[in-house]
Design an enzyme around this catalytic site. Sequence first.
Site, PDB file in Angstrom:
ATOM      1  N   HIS A 179      37.177   3.832  35.371  1.00 42.64           N
ATOM      2  CA  HIS A 179      36.087   3.301  36.184  1.00 42.64           C
ATOM      3  C   HIS A 179      34.807   3.193  35.357  1.00 42.64           C
ATOM      4  CE1 HIS A 179      35.568   7.677  36.366  1.00 42.64           C
ATOM      5  NE2 HIS A 179      34.274   7.431  36.511  1.00 42.64           N
ATOM      6  N   GLU A 188      35.467  11.915  42.498  1.00 38.25           N
ATOM      7  CA  GLU A 188      34.136  11.548  42.972  1.00 38.25           C
ATOM      8  C   GLU A 188      34.222  10.365  43.928  1.00 38.25           C
ATOM      9  OE1 GLU A 188      32.501  10.882  39.082  1.00 38.25           O
ATOM     10  OE2 GLU A 188      32.865   8.720  39.147  1.00 38.25           O
ATOM     11  N   ARG A 246      35.299   9.191  27.619  1.00 34.83           N
ATOM     12  CA  ARG A 246      34.947   7.787  27.399  1.00 34.83           C
ATOM     13  C   ARG A 246      36.134   7.036  26.810  1.00 34.83           C
ATOM     14  NH1 ARG A 246      30.087   9.427  24.571  1.00 34.83           N
ATOM     15  NH2 ARG A 246      28.456   9.759  26.117  1.00 34.83           N
ATOM     16  N   HIS A 292      38.252  10.728  34.407  1.00 33.93           N
ATOM     17  CA  HIS A 292      38.049  12.165  34.541  1.00 33.93           C
ATOM     18  C   HIS A 292      39.382  12.881  34.734  1.00 33.93           C
ATOM     19  CE1 HIS A 292      33.901  11.102  34.938  1.00 33.93           C
ATOM     20  NE2 HIS A 292      34.041  10.591  36.134  1.00 33.93           N
TER      21      HIS A 292
END
Length: 316
Positions: free
Chosen positions: A173, A116, A193, A98
Site C-alpha cells: 500500500h 491499519e 519499504r 507491514h
Amino acid sequence: MNREPLFLEPVFQERIWGGTRLAEQFGYRIPSERTGECWAISAHPNGQTTVKNGPFQGKMLGELWDEHRELFGHFPSDRFPLLTKILDANDDLSVQVHPDDEYARTYENGELGKTECWYVIDCEEDAEIVFGHHARTKKELVEMIENGQWDKLLCRVKVKPGDFFYVPSGTIHALCSGLLILETQQSSDTTYRVYDYDRRDQEGRLRELHLDKAIDVTTVPHVQEKVESAVVQMANATITMFIESEYFTVYRWDVHDQLELEQDKPFMLVSVIAGEGTIATEEGEWEIWKGNHFILPYQFGTFQVKGNVQMIVSHP
C-alpha cells in the site's frame, strides 16, 4: 471511576513527503513545512502523547497505561494497543507493507504487527492510493520487483473525502500526494519499504528499502478484504461503523444537535475532524473542536455530545 475525558497533546513527525496542511486545516503548531504526521493518540516510544487536563495532566499516555490500568478497564495487553494519526501526504509516500504480530515479534524485537485503516478527511481531485498488487505468486512478485515493473505490479485506486480503507498486515500500500488521512492502527512503527520512486533524502542518499522482509510478509495473491459500513440514522445524528476487526472497531459520529451515548467499552479513542461542540456528563461539560483528540476512559458511562461536530472514534 474517572468521568473526565483525557485530552491529549499531539506529537508531530517530519517526513520527506510532508507538508503544511496539519497547520492549515487543524491550526496545529507544526515544526516545519515538511510535517507529515500528527501522532494524535499514542503511547508508542517513538512518539508519546501527553495528557493536557485533569489529575493526570503532564503524564505520558504510556505512563498512564502502566500506572493506572483501571482507566482502561484492565485491558489485557502488555502495551497500549492502538495509535491514531493524521497524515498529510504532500507527496507520494513510499510503497510499503507491514508484518503481522508473529513476524514482528520474531524479527522486530517484540514490536507489534501493523494492521491499519484509513479515513479520507480531505483530498485533491483525482487523488489515489496504492492498494494491493497484481502478482499471482511469490515468484511473480519477486520478478516484477527485480525488474522494476511497478506499473504492472501495483494496484491504484481513486479516492474521495469520506472513503474508508482497511489495510491488514501483508497488504502492499501507499498514500499518494494530495491526501489528508486519519489512520487508526496497531501501536507499531514497523514498515518495510518496497519502492520509493528512487527519491533521495536531504543528504542525497537513496532511502533504505527492506525487500527481503517485504517479500516475506506480503500476502500473495492480494486479498481484498470486504468492508461494509453499518449506518444508524437518528433524528440529530448518524453513526457509521466502518470496521469491526480483531484489532479495532472504528466509527464516524456525525452530530447535528445532540446525541446521548453510553461508553461501555474498556476505553474509546476520539478525534474531532470537523466542527465544534461539547461533551457533557452529570459531573461536567468539556468543549471540543476540530483537532482535539481524547480518550473516554473505562466506566465513563452515559454522556451527551452537543453541537455540530464530526468525530472518528475507535476502541480495541
